[in-house]
Design an enzyme around this catalytic site. Structure first.
Site, PDB file in Angstrom:
ATOM      1  N   SER B  18      43.644  41.195  46.593  1.00 27.90           N
ATOM      2  CA  SER B  18      43.884  40.026  45.752  1.00 27.90           C
ATOM      3  C   SER B  18      42.786  39.833  44.711  1.00 27.90           C
ATOM      4  O   SER B  18      41.605  39.954  45.003  1.00 27.90           O
ATOM      5  CB  SER B  18      43.954  38.787  46.639  1.00 27.90           C
ATOM      6  N   ALA B  43      45.162  35.022  43.661  1.00 29.48           N
ATOM      7  CA  ALA B  43      45.270  33.710  44.290  1.00 29.48           C
ATOM      8  C   ALA B  43      46.164  32.812  43.435  1.00 29.48           C
ATOM      9  O   ALA B  43      46.025  32.766  42.220  1.00 29.48           O
ATOM     10  CB  ALA B  43      43.893  33.080  44.425  1.00 29.48           C
ATOM     11  N   CYS B 127      37.329  31.773  49.530  1.00 35.62           N
ATOM     12  CA  CYS B 127      36.858  31.977  48.169  1.00 35.62           C
ATOM     13  C   CYS B 127      35.543  31.235  47.964  1.00 35.62           C
ATOM     14  O   CYS B 127      35.494  30.017  48.086  1.00 35.62           O
ATOM     15  CB  CYS B 127      37.875  31.486  47.145  1.00 35.62           C
ATOM     16  N   LYS B 162      43.004  35.291  55.495  1.00 41.03           N
ATOM     17  CA  LYS B 162      41.884  36.099  54.987  1.00 41.03           C
ATOM     18  C   LYS B 162      40.567  35.384  55.252  1.00 41.03           C
ATOM     19  O   LYS B 162      40.317  34.302  54.729  1.00 41.03           O
ATOM     20  CB  LYS B 162      42.055  36.342  53.492  1.00 41.03           C
ATOM     21  N   THR B 263      37.393  46.145  44.262  1.00 37.75           N
ATOM     22  CA  THR B 263      36.496  46.570  43.185  1.00 37.75           C
ATOM     23  C   THR B 263      36.732  48.004  42.723  1.00 37.75           C
ATOM     24  O   THR B 263      36.569  48.311  41.536  1.00 37.75           O
ATOM     25  CB  THR B 263      35.039  46.393  43.674  1.00 37.75           C
TER      26      THR B 263
HETATM   27  C1  LIG Z   1      37.171  39.910  40.457  1.00 32.89           C
HETATM   28  C2  LIG Z   1      37.574  39.577  41.873  1.00 32.89           C
HETATM   29  C3  LIG Z   1      38.518  38.580  42.098  1.00 32.89           C
HETATM   30  C4  LIG Z   1      38.900  38.254  43.396  1.00 32.89           C
HETATM   31  N1  LIG Z   1      39.851  37.296  43.599  1.00 32.89           N
HETATM   32  C5  LIG Z   1      40.264  37.025  44.855  1.00 32.89           C
HETATM   33  C6  LIG Z   1      41.306  36.080  45.088  1.00 32.89           C
HETATM   34  O1  LIG Z   1      41.873  35.522  44.145  1.00 32.89           O
HETATM   35  N2  LIG Z   1      41.677  35.819  46.382  1.00 32.89           N
HETATM   36  C7  LIG Z   1      41.088  36.461  47.439  1.00 32.89           C
HETATM   37  O2  LIG Z   1      41.452  36.211  48.556  1.00 32.89           O
HETATM   38  N3  LIG Z   1      40.126  37.372  47.241  1.00 32.89           N
HETATM   39  C8  LIG Z   1      39.698  37.670  45.983  1.00 32.89           C
HETATM   40  N4  LIG Z   1      38.717  38.614  45.797  1.00 32.89           N
HETATM   41  C9  LIG Z   1      38.147  39.322  46.953  1.00 32.89           C
HETATM   42  C10 LIG Z   1      38.822  40.681  47.149  1.00 32.89           C
HETATM   43  O3  LIG Z   1      40.210  40.541  47.388  1.00 32.89           O
HETATM   44  C11 LIG Z   1      38.179  41.460  48.305  1.00 32.89           C
HETATM   45  O4  LIG Z   1      38.329  40.736  49.500  1.00 32.89           O
HETATM   46  C12 LIG Z   1      36.708  41.708  48.080  1.00 32.89           C
HETATM   47  O5  LIG Z   1      36.462  42.004  46.727  1.00 32.89           O
HETATM   48  C13 LIG Z   1      36.149  42.847  48.927  1.00 32.89           C
HETATM   49  O6  LIG Z   1      36.804  44.064  48.657  1.00 32.89           O
HETATM   50  P1  LIG Z   1      36.249  45.185  47.652  1.00 32.89           P
HETATM   51  O7  LIG Z   1      34.837  45.466  48.041  1.00 32.89           O
HETATM   52  O8  LIG Z   1      37.163  46.356  47.824  1.00 32.89           O
HETATM   53  O9  LIG Z   1      36.324  44.603  46.289  1.00 32.89           O
HETATM   54  C14 LIG Z   1      38.311  38.937  44.501  1.00 32.89           C
HETATM   55  C15 LIG Z   1      37.361  39.942  44.251  1.00 32.89           C
HETATM   56  C16 LIG Z   1      36.982  40.266  42.968  1.00 32.89           C
HETATM   57  C17 LIG Z   1      35.971  41.360  42.758  1.00 32.89           C
END
Ligand SMILES: Cc1cc2nc3c(=O)[nH]c(=O)nc-3n(C[C@H](O)[C@H](O)[C@H](O)COP(=O)(O)O)c2cc1C
Ligand SMILES: Cc1cc2nc3c(=O)[nH]c(=O)nc-3n(C[C@H](O)[C@H](O)[C@H](O)COP(=O)(O)OP(=O)(O)OC[C@H]3O[C@@H](n4cnc5c(N)ncnc54)[C@H](O)[C@@H]3O)c2cc1C
Ligand code: FES
Lengths: 247, 302
Positions: B18, B43, B127, B162, B263
């Site tokens: 997400s 979200a 969040c 989550k 990411t």
């Molecule tokens: C730019 C960005 C926006 C994100 N927006 C959301 C979101 O809207 N809702 C949510 O549950 N997690 C959000 N996350 C968290 C990611 O879904 C994920 O849980 C977190 O980045 C860890 O995973 P990764 O290391 O692969 O990025 C966001 C992360 C990033 C980097």
């Protein structure tokens, strides 16, 4: 896509000109668009670096970027040598719209100058009459002025007068406007410069486009990291109509 | 490669996380989204949100900070425009839901379920980038249980909760969500971090703090998946720093049923399809026919 470094040289203090060649949609590039460059393997530097396309040499299947070393990513770029391979995305974003047979003012400051080069070239090809103001900190920072002169009347400014006129690029625009009667203005540079410029030209009837910068993650419109005035700099920008820009 | 995740059939266990994939439109230019196991979209809140002031992203060693602040067009627009467009692809759609109050979460969930366009809901109680709600729901077991119970009542599709890593006891929180009716857990959201610009001598992000993601958080995420796997019966979606197929395998060995990739999409727009191929190559090399053969295998030794 993967591009080869065909040349990389320092053109002013800490400012590098890099030529990249390979399979790239050179014909589709609008001046003002950018490429998003992977730094190393991407495991340490997870975010790509946005750098404007400064020139296209389609016949040589080459694009040119000019960048200032300000941190680890640009330092890594400066260390690339001929034959190295870069992973890039692009061309990305919305560039400068072109026009024909107009009286044009181009204003560039510092590392905002490079994307204006492909722009001035194209505007010249379209039969525009071009007046260009380029600003740099001091003579050590100056690059590409001669290249710009091929396509228009160029006046250069430095903060300390060590090259060209002393002072700010914007200092004589108000006066000159009355005489030159520009119909279009294009600019890229630091925010204070753009702010000043916008204030000055607001008194005249002119169509303007500014190129903006914002920190980016995806570069393709998915993360909403780069939003400026509720628009994505990486998709709707980096070039915006001057009237929409709130600085 | 197929897995069953809380009753949803996935052709492979990989889905974009997400907030890191918009509504899919941008990445659909790079590859066919039907290759994905599923998609988790940004979200979604009751009304449109613009998000936080910029800068709202910054890079740190092996990761990034974000303080996007749930920028989204609001649930009505999502149901009217984004989800119908996504339906052209053959893949389950999971919508991440956020809010300031229990009522907000219920309202958005109900609207999404009524649209018939979603296959699961992911509750974002983690969040770190909003003043109200958000993470506050994810750090207290009692508050989280109350929210989960309320949402579960209006949720006609599987409910994934989550969790935030910014807690002292992840197991207690996970068990509270399970007891309140969660069908699955997503682990982990971002850790709270900060980066200071030495030139301005101020934090780089306009909001000061942001959520840390990327390879830098992978070991924390793997540890949390491992701990929670032992303590709950519901399936786990592993997320945090996954960049390669082998990273995904590590999460599965810790106990994850499926994984999501955030990411890494920014580093490489082809990250998800590449990770799917890499998992497949690993399975072939190791003679693994079904991922259940290695799911949670890291626990056998302990
Ligand atoms: C730019 C960005 C926006 C994100 N927006 C959301 C979101 O809207 N809702 C949510 O549950 N997690 C959000 N996350 C968290 C990611 O879904 C994920 O849980 C977190 O980045 C860890 O995973 P990764 O290391 O692969 O990025 C966001 C992360 C990033 C980097
Ligand atoms: C559309 C666009 C076009 C650009 N064109 C050019 C150009 O032609 N030449 C040039 O020299 N620079 C250009 N920049 C700025 C350039 O992207 C940054 O200087 C560069 O990313 C710095 O990386 P770093 O690792 O050296 O610095 P660091 O400060 O170590 O970088 C850390 C992080 O911050 C980001 N960042 C830092 N400064 C900036 C900035 N000013 N703008 C955006 N992100 C930043 C980096 O991308 C990286 O994610 C452009 C920026 C944008 C948004
Ligand atoms: S950098 Fe992701 S939307 Fe612009």
């Amino acid at each position: 896509m993967l591009l080869h470094v065909s040349e990389n040289k320092e053109v002013a203090k800490g400012i590098w000109e890099m030529h990249l060649s390979g399979d790239f949609p050179f014909e589709n590039v609008q001046p003002g668009q950018f490429i998003h460059i992977l730094i190393g393997s991407g495991r340490e530097h997870v975010l790509r670096r946005p750098i404007s396309i400064a020139a296209i040499e389609a016949e040589k299947e080459t694009l040119v970027i000019v960048f200032r070393v300000v941190g680890e990513g640009t330092d890594w770029l400066a260390k690339r040598v001929e034959g190295d391979v870069l992973d890039v995305l692009g061309p990305l974003g919305t560039g400068f719209p072109l026009t024909t047979k107009q009286k044009i003012l181009i204003v560039g400051g510092g590392i905002g100058v490079p994307p204006l080069y492909e722009l001035i070239k194209r505007l010249w090809q379209q039969g525009n009459e071009i007046y260009c103001l380029l600003g740099f900190r001091n003579s050590d920072d100056v690059f590409w002025v001669e290249k710009f002169k091929e396509y228009g009347t160029v006046t250069t400014y430095t903060d300390d007068g060590s090259f060209g006129e002393k002072g700010l690029v914007t200092q004589r625009i108000a006066e000159d406007f009355l005489e030159k009667n520009w119909s279009n203005v294009y600019a890229c540079g630091p925010v204070p410069m753009l702010k000043e410029l916008k204030g000055i030209v607001a008194n005249f009837s002119v169509e303007g486009y500014f190129s903006l910068e914002e920190r980016m993650a995806c570069g393709v419109g998915a993360c909403y990291g780069c939003v400026c005035n509720n628009q994505r700099v990486c998709v709707e920008g980096p070039v915006f109509p001057m009237r929409e820009v709130v600085l | 490669m197929q897995v069953d995740f809380a009753g949803i059939k996935l052709k492979n266990p990989v889905m974009p996380a997400s907030g890191c994939f918009g509504y899919g439109k941008e990445y659909a230019k790079y590859y066919d989204l039907s290759e994905l196991g599923a998609i988790i979209v940004k979200a979604t809140t009751v009304s449109p949100r613009l998000g936080n002031p910029t800068p709202r992203v910054a890079e740190v060693c092996a990761g990034m900070l974000n303080s996007i602040g749930l920028a989204n067009p609001g649930v009505d627009q999502v149901v009217k425009k984004e989800l119908p467009w996504l339906r052209q692809f053959e893949l389950p759609i999971i919508v991440n839901v956020a809010g300031d109050t229990v009522e907000d979460y219920c309202f958005v969930t109900e609207k999404l379920c009524q649209s018939g366009l979603v296959d699961a809901i992911e509750l974002n109680v983690s969040c770190p980038n909003v003043e109200q709600g958000g993470m506050a729901f994810g750090v207290d077991a009692g508050v989280l249980a109350e929210l989960t119970t309320a949402v579960k009542k209006v949720c006609s599709v599987p409910l994934i909760v989550k969790l935030s890593p910014n807690v002292s006891d992840i197991v207690q929180i996970a068990q509270a969500a399970e007891a309140a009716g969660a069908d699955a857990l997503s682990l982990i959201n971002t850790l709270v971090g900060m980066k200071i610009d030495l030139m301005s001598r101020k934090p780089i992000l306009a909001r000061g703090v942001g959520g840390l993601s990327g390879p830098a958080i992978k070991s924390v995420a793997v540890r949390m998946v491992y701990q929670v796997y032992k303590a709950v019966k519901i399936p786990i979606l592993g997320v945090g720093g996954i960049t390669t197929g082998l990273d995904a395998i590590e999460f599965i060995m810790a106990g994850a049923t499926a994984v999501s990739v955030g990411t890494a999409n920014f580093t490489d727009p082809y990250a998800c399809p590449r990770i799917i191929k890499e998992i497949k190559a690993y399975m072939e090399k190791e003679g693994i026919k079904d991922l259940s053969e290695i799911r949670g295998c890291a626990h056998v030794l302990s």
